[in-house]
Scaffold this active site. Sequence first.
Site, PDB file in Angstrom:
ATOM      1  N   GLY A 248       0.813  -1.217   0.000  1.00  0.00           N
ATOM      2  CA  GLY A 248       0.000   0.000   0.000  1.00  0.00           C
ATOM      3  C   GLY A 248       0.838   1.256   0.000  1.00  0.00           C
ATOM      4  O   GLY A 248       0.553   2.216  -0.719  1.00  0.00           O
ATOM      5  N   CYS A 249       1.888   1.259   0.810  1.00  0.00           N
ATOM      6  CA  CYS A 249       2.743   2.448   0.900  1.00  0.00           C
ATOM      7  C   CYS A 249       3.526   2.672  -0.392  1.00  0.00           C
ATOM      8  O   CYS A 249       3.763   3.815  -0.775  1.00  0.00           O
ATOM      9  CB  CYS A 249       3.669   2.337   2.108  1.00  0.00           C
ATOM     10  SG  CYS A 249       2.753   2.309   3.671  1.00  0.00           S
ATOM     11  N   THR A 250       3.891   1.588  -1.056  1.00  0.00           N
ATOM     12  CA  THR A 250       4.569   1.709  -2.347  1.00  0.00           C
ATOM     13  C   THR A 250       3.615   2.293  -3.384  1.00  0.00           C
ATOM     14  O   THR A 250       3.984   3.206  -4.133  1.00  0.00           O
ATOM     15  CB  THR A 250       5.115   0.346  -2.805  1.00  0.00           C
ATOM     16  OG1 THR A 250       6.061  -0.118  -1.832  1.00  0.00           O
ATOM     17  CG2 THR A 250       5.777   0.437  -4.170  1.00  0.00           C
TER      18      THR A 250
END
Length: 157
Positions: A46-48
């Site tokens: 998700g953060c990527t």
Amino acid sequence: MSHRLATGDSAPDFTLIDAAGNDVTLSSLRGDSVVVYFYPAAATPGCTTEACDFRDNLASLGAAGYKVLGISPDPVGKLAAFSAKESLTFPLLSDEDHATAEAYGAWGEKKNYGKTYEGLIRSTVVVDPDGRVAVAQYNVRATGHVAKLRRDLGIDR
């Protein structure tokens, strides 16, 4: 749970170390609009997705007068590896003691698979050129967040 910011609040100042080891101070960016986004952990799916969305929209955000800062509780080394791997061209800042996240209301109770714990709440705060909160969004989704933020800010591609 820490206090969430609202439109018109004074944005808490901070100085954090970026992935290259440099100090970044919010108040040194006065005169610019700054998108400060908080994400739980570098190099997670998700953060990527969110970081790459900011990277891919950086030119249009910049053309509209916005700088972008990403903040997570990751150590500098992990941020440097993440930034290099994903070719991120905006500063990623280390907030290991999560003091800045707490000041911004981005640290608090979370629930995942029935467990309750303290952690970073995916959030975005837009700081206006005078250092005031223009937009405060909490519990945002990683996918589609940048597109929604662009719409909320009235930025066309």
